[in-house]
Design a protein around this motif. Structure first.
Motif, PDB file in Angstrom:
ATOM      1  N   PRO A  50       0.878  -1.139  -0.121  1.00 33.87           N
ATOM      2  CA  PRO A  50      -0.104   0.000  -0.041  1.00 33.87           C
ATOM      3  C   PRO A  50       1.042   1.506  -0.091  1.00 33.87           C
ATOM      4  O   PRO A  50       0.412   2.255  -0.568  1.00 33.87           O
ATOM      5  N   MET A  51       2.193   1.179   0.327  1.00 29.91           N
ATOM      6  CA  MET A  51       2.963   2.403   0.431  1.00 29.91           C
ATOM      7  C   MET A  51       3.634   2.271  -0.948  1.00 29.91           C
ATOM      8  O   MET A  51       4.815   3.214  -1.185  1.00 29.91           O
ATOM      9  N   GLU A  52       3.548   1.593  -1.855  1.00 27.21           N
ATOM     10  CA  GLU A  52       3.980   1.692  -3.345  1.00 27.21           C
ATOM     11  C   GLU A  52       5.445   1.374  -3.295  1.00 27.21           C
ATOM     12  O   GLU A  52       6.342   1.632  -4.296  1.00 27.21           O
ATOM     13  N   GLY A  53       5.543   0.541  -2.585  1.00 31.03           N
ATOM     14  CA  GLY A  53       7.106  -0.093  -2.632  1.00 31.03           C
ATOM     15  C   GLY A  53       7.176  -1.415  -3.042  1.00 31.03           C
ATOM     16  O   GLY A  53       6.175  -1.913  -3.616  1.00 31.03           O
ATOM     17  N   LEU A  54       8.092  -2.230  -3.103  1.00 30.73           N
ATOM     18  CA  LEU A  54       8.025  -3.757  -3.548  1.00 30.73           C
ATOM     19  C   LEU A  54       8.141  -4.575  -2.293  1.00 30.73           C
ATOM     20  O   LEU A  54       8.959  -4.384  -1.385  1.00 30.73           O
ATOM     21  N   ILE A  55       6.879  -5.575  -2.271  1.00 29.69           N
ATOM     22  CA  ILE A  55       6.843  -6.585  -1.231  1.00 29.69           C
ATOM     23  C   ILE A  55       7.189  -7.950  -1.656  1.00 29.69           C
ATOM     24  O   ILE A  55       6.601  -8.235  -2.792  1.00 29.69           O
ATOM     25  N   ILE A  56       8.110  -8.521  -1.271  1.00 34.81           N
ATOM     26  CA  ILE A  56       8.147  -9.999  -1.687  1.00 34.81           C
ATOM     27  C   ILE A  56       7.592 -10.836  -0.537  1.00 34.81           C
ATOM     28  O   ILE A  56       8.008 -10.867   0.573  1.00 34.81           O
ATOM     29  N   ASN A  57       6.554 -11.623  -0.978  1.00 30.03           N
ATOM     30  CA  ASN A  57       5.964 -12.555   0.094  1.00 30.03           C
ATOM     31  C   ASN A  57       6.272 -13.937  -0.078  1.00 30.03           C
ATOM     32  O   ASN A  57       6.513 -14.549  -1.432  1.00 30.03           O
ATOM     33  N   GLY A  58       6.279 -15.049   0.959  1.00 30.90           N
ATOM     34  CA  GLY A  58       6.399 -16.269   0.414  1.00 30.90           C
ATOM     35  C   GLY A  58       6.651 -17.008   2.087  1.00 30.90           C
ATOM     36  O   GLY A  58       5.958 -16.501   2.982  1.00 30.90           O
ATOM     37  N   THR A  59       7.325 -18.157   1.957  1.00 33.00           N
ATOM     38  CA  THR A  59       7.345 -19.008   3.091  1.00 33.00           C
ATOM     39  C   THR A  59       8.951 -19.385   2.936  1.00 33.00           C
ATOM     40  O   THR A  59       9.447 -19.679   2.030  1.00 33.00           O
ATOM     41  N   VAL A  60       9.444 -19.782   4.242  1.00 30.49           N
ATOM     42  CA  VAL A  60      10.806 -20.134   4.612  1.00 30.49           C
ATOM     43  C   VAL A  60      10.217 -21.539   5.464  1.00 30.49           C
ATOM     44  O   VAL A  60       9.652 -21.158   6.670  1.00 30.49           O
ATOM     45  N   ASN A  61      10.741 -22.541   4.827  1.00 26.41           N
ATOM     46  CA  ASN A  61      10.183 -23.857   5.864  1.00 26.41           C
ATOM     47  C   ASN A  61       8.782 -23.981   6.063  1.00 26.41           C
ATOM     48  O   ASN A  61       8.515 -24.460   7.419  1.00 26.41           O
ATOM     49  N   GLY A  62       8.125 -23.520   5.213  1.00 22.24           N
ATOM     50  CA  GLY A  62       6.693 -23.251   5.644  1.00 22.24           C
ATOM     51  C   GLY A  62       6.077 -22.245   6.575  1.00 22.24           C
ATOM     52  O   GLY A  62       4.787 -21.928   6.521  1.00 22.24           O
ATOM     53  N   ALA A  63       7.034 -21.482   7.286  1.00 22.22           N
ATOM     54  CA  ALA A  63       6.552 -20.124   7.813  1.00 22.22           C
ATOM     55  C   ALA A  63       6.532 -19.070   6.853  1.00 22.22           C
ATOM     56  O   ALA A  63       7.395 -18.734   6.228  1.00 22.22           O
ATOM     57  N   GLU A  64       5.558 -18.150   6.742  1.00 21.87           N
ATOM     58  CA  GLU A  64       5.231 -17.156   6.089  1.00 21.87           C
ATOM     59  C   GLU A  64       6.079 -15.929   6.355  1.00 21.87           C
ATOM     60  O   GLU A  64       6.558 -15.731   7.574  1.00 21.87           O
ATOM     61  N   PHE A  65       6.568 -15.099   5.343  1.00 23.42           N
ATOM     62  CA  PHE A  65       7.289 -13.893   5.483  1.00 23.42           C
ATOM     63  C   PHE A  65       6.769 -12.877   4.550  1.00 23.42           C
ATOM     64  O   PHE A  65       6.156 -13.183   3.586  1.00 23.42           O
ATOM     65  N   SER A  66       7.215 -11.506   4.888  1.00 22.73           N
ATOM     66  CA  SER A  66       6.777 -10.650   4.015  1.00 22.73           C
ATOM     67  C   SER A  66       7.936  -9.711   3.888  1.00 22.73           C
ATOM     68  O   SER A  66       8.441  -9.131   5.011  1.00 22.73           O
ATOM     69  N   ALA A  67       8.800  -9.401   2.871  1.00 19.34           N
ATOM     70  CA  ALA A  67      10.080  -8.724   2.821  1.00 19.34           C
ATOM     71  C   ALA A  67       9.882  -7.356   2.095  1.00 19.34           C
ATOM     72  O   ALA A  67       9.560  -7.498   0.854  1.00 19.34           O
ATOM     73  N   SER A  68      10.145  -6.170   2.597  1.00 23.59           N
ATOM     74  CA  SER A  68      10.043  -4.907   1.937  1.00 23.59           C
ATOM     75  C   SER A  68      11.646  -4.903   1.107  1.00 23.59           C
ATOM     76  O   SER A  68      12.551  -4.909   1.991  1.00 23.59           O
ATOM     77  N   VAL A  69      11.697  -4.773   0.001  1.00 22.46           N
ATOM     78  CA  VAL A  69      12.785  -4.553  -0.764  1.00 22.46           C
ATOM     79  C   VAL A  69      12.650  -3.105  -1.467  1.00 22.46           C
ATOM     80  O   VAL A  69      11.725  -2.676  -2.143  1.00 22.46           O
ATOM     81  N   GLU A  70      13.902  -2.515  -1.507  1.00 19.45           N
ATOM     82  CA  GLU A  70      14.464  -1.433  -2.302  1.00 19.45           C
ATOM     83  C   GLU A  70      14.147  -1.714  -3.695  1.00 19.45           C
ATOM     84  O   GLU A  70      15.233  -2.355  -3.931  1.00 19.45           O
ATOM     85  N   PRO A  71      13.387  -1.150  -4.456  1.00 17.99           N
ATOM     86  CA  PRO A  71      13.557  -1.650  -5.919  1.00 17.99           C
ATOM     87  C   PRO A  71      14.586  -1.057  -6.916  1.00 17.99           C
ATOM     88  O   PRO A  71      14.988  -1.596  -7.676  1.00 17.99           O
ATOM     89  N   GLU A  72      15.458  -0.156  -6.404  1.00 21.13           N
ATOM     90  CA  GLU A  72      16.315   0.297  -7.182  1.00 21.13           C
ATOM     91  C   GLU A  72      17.758  -0.190  -6.742  1.00 21.13           C
ATOM     92  O   GLU A  72      18.477  -0.581  -7.742  1.00 21.13           O
TER      93      GLU A  72
END
Length: 110
Positions: free
Chosen positions: A60-82
């Motif tokens: 919602p803040m217009e950044g790049l978010i990568i979502n997924g799982t590590v060993n079945g536990a969910e994560f959400s990572a904010s990444v600087e797109p540049e």
């Protein structure tokens, strides 16, 4: 009464513009961000064995978010797109622990 309606209309229009202007990223940018997130987890977390990614990259803040799982536990990572630097990570219960040497300072990753 007219001024209240005008203010309400102005706020509504500005709100619509703010929510409809979310940036989208091309597949190449998303793939490179995923590679950096995977490297980040492998270098900074214990036993980050199985990493999977979801298709959701919305933020919602217009950044790049990568979502997924590590060993079945969910994560959400904010990444600087540049620069593809991982800015922050949200983790669910059961997520692998951070390596001892990476607790105070982020360990190098690509």
């Amino acid at each position: 009464m007219k001024s209240t309606a005008a203010v309400f209309l102005l706020v509504f229009i500005l709100g619509c513009n703010a929510t409809s202007s979310t940036e989208t990223f091309d597949k190449q940018t998303i793939e490179k961000a995923r590679e950096h997130v995977e490297s980040y987890f492998r270098h900074n977390y214990k036993n980050a064995d199985k990493i999977t990614f979801s298709d959701d990259t919305s933020d919602p803040m217009e950044g790049l978010i990568i979502n997924g799982t590590v060993n079945g536990a969910e994560f959400s990572a904010s990444v600087e797109p540049e620069t593809f630097v991982v800015k922050s990570v949200g983790e669910t219960e059961g997520f692998p622990d951070v390596k001892e040497e990476c607790r105070d300072t982020v360990c190098d990753y690509e």
